[in-house]
Design an enzyme around this catalytic site. Structure first.
Site, PDB file in Angstrom:
ATOM      1  N   ASP A 187      -9.035  -9.468  -3.545  1.00 61.28           N
ATOM      2  CA  ASP A 187      -8.905  -8.490  -2.467  1.00 61.28           C
ATOM      3  C   ASP A 187     -10.247  -8.249  -1.774  1.00 61.28           C
ATOM      4  O   ASP A 187     -10.299  -8.089  -0.548  1.00 61.28           O
ATOM      5  CB  ASP A 187      -8.369  -7.158  -3.021  1.00 61.28           C
ATOM      6  CG  ASP A 187      -6.851  -7.179  -3.223  1.00 61.28           C
ATOM      7  OD1 ASP A 187      -6.224  -8.220  -2.956  1.00 61.28           O
ATOM      8  OD2 ASP A 187      -6.302  -6.148  -3.647  1.00 61.28           O
ATOM      9  N   GLY A 188     -11.326  -8.234  -2.545  1.00 66.90           N
ATOM     10  CA  GLY A 188     -12.651  -7.988  -1.960  1.00 66.90           C
ATOM     11  C   GLY A 188     -13.034  -9.042  -0.934  1.00 66.90           C
ATOM     12  O   GLY A 188     -13.650  -8.733   0.088  1.00 66.90           O
ATOM     13  N   ARG A 210     -15.952  21.376   0.121  1.00 66.81           N
ATOM     14  CA  ARG A 210     -16.926  21.012  -0.901  1.00 66.81           C
ATOM     15  C   ARG A 210     -16.198  20.100  -1.875  1.00 66.81           C
ATOM     16  O   ARG A 210     -15.149  20.431  -2.397  1.00 66.81           O
ATOM     17  CB  ARG A 210     -17.446  22.246  -1.639  1.00 66.81           C
ATOM     18  CG  ARG A 210     -18.300  23.121  -0.715  1.00 66.81           C
ATOM     19  CD  ARG A 210     -18.905  24.279  -1.462  1.00 66.81           C
ATOM     20  NE  ARG A 210     -19.910  23.804  -2.413  1.00 66.81           N
ATOM     21  CZ  ARG A 210     -20.387  24.551  -3.409  1.00 66.81           C
ATOM     22  NH1 ARG A 210     -19.933  25.780  -3.591  1.00 66.81           N
ATOM     23  NH2 ARG A 210     -21.301  24.066  -4.217  1.00 66.81           N
ATOM     24  N   ASN A 262      -9.911  -1.216   4.512  1.00 69.51           N
ATOM     25  CA  ASN A 262      -9.430  -0.310   3.466  1.00 69.51           C
ATOM     26  C   ASN A 262      -9.765   1.152   3.738  1.00 69.51           C
ATOM     27  O   ASN A 262      -8.873   1.962   3.893  1.00 69.51           O
ATOM     28  CB  ASN A 262     -10.023  -0.700   2.104  1.00 69.51           C
ATOM     29  CG  ASN A 262      -9.039  -1.451   1.231  1.00 69.51           C
ATOM     30  OD1 ASN A 262      -7.938  -1.768   1.661  1.00 69.51           O
ATOM     31  ND2 ASN A 262      -9.438  -1.741   0.008  1.00 69.51           N
ATOM     32  N   GLU A 263     -11.058   1.473   3.784  1.00 64.35           N
ATOM     33  CA  GLU A 263     -11.394   2.884   3.925  1.00 64.35           C
ATOM     34  C   GLU A 263     -12.856   3.094   4.275  1.00 64.35           C
ATOM     35  O   GLU A 263     -13.690   2.231   4.077  1.00 64.35           O
ATOM     36  CB  GLU A 263     -11.083   3.655   2.638  1.00 64.35           C
ATOM     37  CG  GLU A 263     -12.069   3.492   1.485  1.00 64.35           C
ATOM     38  CD  GLU A 263     -11.842   2.261   0.639  1.00 64.35           C
ATOM     39  OE1 GLU A 263     -12.787   1.426   0.582  1.00 64.35           O
ATOM     40  OE2 GLU A 263     -10.763   2.103   0.049  1.00 64.35           O
ATOM     41  N   ASP A 316     -16.645  15.877  -4.053  1.00 57.94           N
ATOM     42  CA  ASP A 316     -17.502  14.725  -4.351  1.00 57.94           C
ATOM     43  C   ASP A 316     -17.512  13.728  -3.200  1.00 57.94           C
ATOM     44  O   ASP A 316     -18.215  12.722  -3.261  1.00 57.94           O
ATOM     45  CB  ASP A 316     -17.000  14.003  -5.606  1.00 57.94           C
ATOM     46  CG  ASP A 316     -17.483  14.665  -6.878  1.00 57.94           C
ATOM     47  OD1 ASP A 316     -18.020  15.776  -6.816  1.00 57.94           O
ATOM     48  OD2 ASP A 316     -17.322  14.059  -7.960  1.00 57.94           O
ATOM     49  N   LYS A 333     -23.493  15.372  -7.313  1.00 61.48           N
ATOM     50  CA  LYS A 333     -22.305  14.782  -6.701  1.00 61.48           C
ATOM     51  C   LYS A 333     -21.721  15.598  -5.557  1.00 61.48           C
ATOM     52  O   LYS A 333     -21.155  15.052  -4.619  1.00 61.48           O
ATOM     53  CB  LYS A 333     -21.208  14.595  -7.758  1.00 61.48           C
ATOM     54  CG  LYS A 333     -21.549  13.587  -8.847  1.00 61.48           C
ATOM     55  CD  LYS A 333     -21.506  12.164  -8.308  1.00 61.48           C
ATOM     56  CE  LYS A 333     -21.965  11.136  -9.335  1.00 61.48           C
ATOM     57  NZ  LYS A 333     -23.401  10.809  -9.210  1.00 61.48           N
ATOM     58  N   GLN A 364     -18.252  -2.054   0.659  1.00 61.29           N
ATOM     59  CA  GLN A 364     -19.091  -3.234   0.846  1.00 61.29           C
ATOM     60  C   GLN A 364     -20.278  -2.987   1.771  1.00 61.29           C
ATOM     61  O   GLN A 364     -21.351  -3.527   1.563  1.00 61.29           O
ATOM     62  CB  GLN A 364     -18.236  -4.383   1.396  1.00 61.29           C
ATOM     63  CG  GLN A 364     -17.131  -4.797   0.422  1.00 61.29           C
ATOM     64  CD  GLN A 364     -16.394  -6.042   0.850  1.00 61.29           C
ATOM     65  OE1 GLN A 364     -16.486  -6.473   1.991  1.00 61.29           O
ATOM     66  NE2 GLN A 364     -15.644  -6.620  -0.072  1.00 61.29           N
TER      67      GLN A 364
END
Lengths: 287, 287, 287, 287
Positions: B65-66, B167, B139-140, B169, B150, B240
């Site tokens: 998939d990557g 607020r 994807n996103e 992560d 975090k 990526q």
């Protein structure tokens, strides 16, 4: 922005909420002064037959979200806009609060506020090849147990594709409007009300790997009820209309041909209702 | 069903997966026998610049998939179909398994299999009114901490509406294709890959009442990063490509003008991949 | 490690699973060769009265998780260990598979394998101050609708503290053993079976901010059913024993005085069952 | 109910909250009038070394939940009760509000209010067999990425049992006190603060089938960091103390030998705080 010609209005008042008694009268008088005739229909139950006079240009709905669902179901194919004034706790569907009623009606007559066109679903039940039930819903269709034992099993098809066999407490097929209803309580996502999508949300599924699934509003979703259930099953539309199911029944859910026409508030849109209801900026967790 | 004329193919091989070494050669020879020229591009990293020769009619992608995400990002506005053959564990995006490669290519050439047109997102970062970054993702887009602490805060707008202050992560804006990726791990719903919608999924939000929200693919989503963060922030596309953010940055996410064109398998569609990956009929829970 | 003296064994066989027919015979003969008398009890329903002869030192249970729940309920205060051999799909409670039966019995007789002491819950229903029902469960107590309308309301007290008023499809009070049952399907956490805690898991709660709550096994949990329900209500123990509720009923849930004694497998413990059932290393999500 | 003899008090004031400036002075004077000496320690950072004079009988903590975490960590093995007065937004840990300070101190001195004994966790990091870090936490221990790439992998052992291999954004081991912190945001359950249990909550796990797991407070939880991570990793205690991890590190989490002693409010207990914070009776969903 054009004026909207309105000659006759049907006022549907949830008579169980006493605020509707005087408000329906006040609104009728207000409309009369503008030369608009109106009729008040007092509703006490969710399945009362609703007569709509020819030439009705607008429905004003006095009640909570449940009353809007009732109106939408009974007006389903008439193409009449619904202006819903909220008499209950602040609703997801009824964005117009009671103190805004006059402004909202004036805005509507002058063509200012918008009409939100909401996807509805049509559900048919086939038994031995014969259609034994048809109904419409603005929020959702639910198949679940009608008895004490909760777990039921069913097979799901999306279009022509076998999407799997489920054991769960039930299955919800929700519209975007219904995404803030039962589907949300069962773990479903929230959808912008203007989308043309359907949400498939299993209720307490028997497996950990299941997730709510959002499919196109053009999808034909089919549930079949295999033999060997441990309980009776029931189909429910908007939590208001029910139909007892039998083994081997085939339930077909598709979008309705018509949409519900809901007059929107000028003061807040769906995202703002969400923001306030869901308290996104709300109380914190981490220390 | 018409034949698809293909004269030149770019084979993009994830060279980190050794199966791609011989397979890329085998496919090139197979294409040559059909009079189709091809070039093999060996990729080892997710941000390697990718040159596409004029007259390329098809990209064959060998990897997981990557690797498809990488291809889609670099081919974003070229309108070239991607036929992805999965060399890894069974993927959500790469439906075609390695033993089906010849059948899939033949089906493609003869016009049999379909092309799935997938929404991509375009992200721009504005700093003091100047666009300092633009990128695309299949994807996103994720905004999150780039450091040890975090929790970050940000304001969300959907179109012209203030949708609240968060607020968390981080925040994920995912496409339907990305609905089975990071958004799912963060609690988001699964969307049929053919929908034109965006999912807004907060990561570990600071409040209990937040839920993933699905909005129209026509929406313009804006995140602003207020002053006073406790950590550096970073924007990431498809896991990526990254871009370091600064306080007061404005991030605008919209659908890309072009879509990714993914050649689908004849053997299974998205719903069937879901059914098998998500094991909907899977191991039971209740006694 | 001491030998465990066993003179008489009760073999409870779920007669609906045909594998139990010959296995119960085989085990009886095996025990006879060791000078241990036994009796086979054939069960077909979950509420069949179960007679246990004086001097019974061990119960061998042939069936699935449901059969163990039945045994635990009926043996609740007798202090007899249950050695459960799984005849169905791999269960959470029945860790011993059918091909291990002889090894498991030998280990038990020689004192090798452990006995897991499992918290059970005792539920009493008070009506006008009179106790009208008492029952025990190894998995959970559920209060839910017995009819078509699903939403019920109830008030929760934990010890002497008012813990709030709920609208939901029901409420689950689960033991650690029950944490992998219905409570898990409703969103509850998994508890190590040896803990002395209770889980309070609402089913499809009407509010977004609710979460499952784990309290001490010493807690006295009280549910009261206010007037004005839209449906009948029912109490259910382990999904097997039910009792119809009335408005104003008070339901008190506490741990039982006795524990269920389950003979554990030498081959795998609870964490290993979890790891394999829940597929923690399982199929990936992110691209 | 016996009087508690208090001769010397340490007042720890979060100097970042200006309300603490005058309140610390007021409390010191109030104590002086009762013949109790005190010292004010002004804290501005979460890792400031804290000196505690011999003979200190009580710590009064002025700040929010974060300040209590800081106190608990630094007072970890001294056995001194902490009376925390909340200066921020209403906290989960700091139940005593600012207008109750005098009542709360008087109740404490007269032996009226209770001391809640809270489980803390001790974390050790072993590198090549050498202990390179030890620390304590009242809320949780988190292992996560310290960089831009989020996904990390690790192996989990509970006691001597291999509990699986995880790919996720991280892993939280939380105490009952920490169950309303980061663990809750990541999907964990709420635990009664008096339990002796640990919660294992993966952050955005790579698989759908994972669930939070609650184990005994006696458990020894081991995380090992395999080679081949794509990012740096960091260990964090209570979000305040961090330690950079390396591949092959072994992280051992157990309960601390000592407990944090938190003086409780007479006015509300944990369940009541939950009820109000989590709004269990709150805004409804279904129409």
């Amino acid at each position: 922005m054009e004026e909207r010609p309105v000659r006759h209005v049907l006022i549907i008042a949830n008579w169980g909420k006493t605020a509707s008694h005087s408000l329906s009268q006040t609104i009728a008088e207000y409309l009369a002064r503008k030369g608009i005739t109106s009729k008040v229909f007092r509703t006490n139950a969710e399945n009362e037959p609703l007569e709509v006079q020819d030439g009705t240009d607008l429905v004003i709905c006095l009640g909570g979200d449940g009353t809007v669902l009732y109106c939408a179901r009974y007006l389903q194919d008439l193409g009449i806009p619904i202006l819903a004034i909220n008499l209950g706790t602040f609703g997801f569907i009824t964005e117009i609060s009671v103190d805004e009623w006059q402004e909202a009606i004036e805005f509507y007559l002058s063509g200012k506020n918008c009409i939100s066109r909401r996807l509805m679903i049509r559900t048919a039940v086939l038994r031995d090849g014969v259609k034994v039930f048809t109904g419409h819903g603005l929020n959702e269709m639910v198949v679940s147990s009608s008895g004490i034992s909760k777990v039921i099993s069913m097979a799901l098809r999306i279009g022509d594709t076998d999407a799997g066999f489920f054991r769960s407490d039930g299955m919800i097929i929700a519209t975007p409007t219904g995404s803030t209803g039962y589907s949300l309580a069962a773990g479903g996502p929230i959808l912008d009300v203007d989308l043309s999508s359907l949400i498939i949300t299993p209720i307490c599924p028997f497996t950990l790997s299941n997730r709510p699934l959002v499919v196109s509003g053009e999808s034909r979703i089919t549930l079949t009820i295999p033999k060997g259930q441990r309980t009776g099953l029931v189909l429910s539309l908007d939590g208001q209309q029910t139909f007892p199911l039998m083994e081997d029944d085939v339930i077909v859910v598709e979008k309705s041909r018509s949409k519900a026409l809901l007059v929107t508030s000028e003061r807040r849109n769906f995202i703002e209702v969400l923001r306030d209801k869901l308290n996104w900026s709300g109380g914190g967790l981490h220390a």
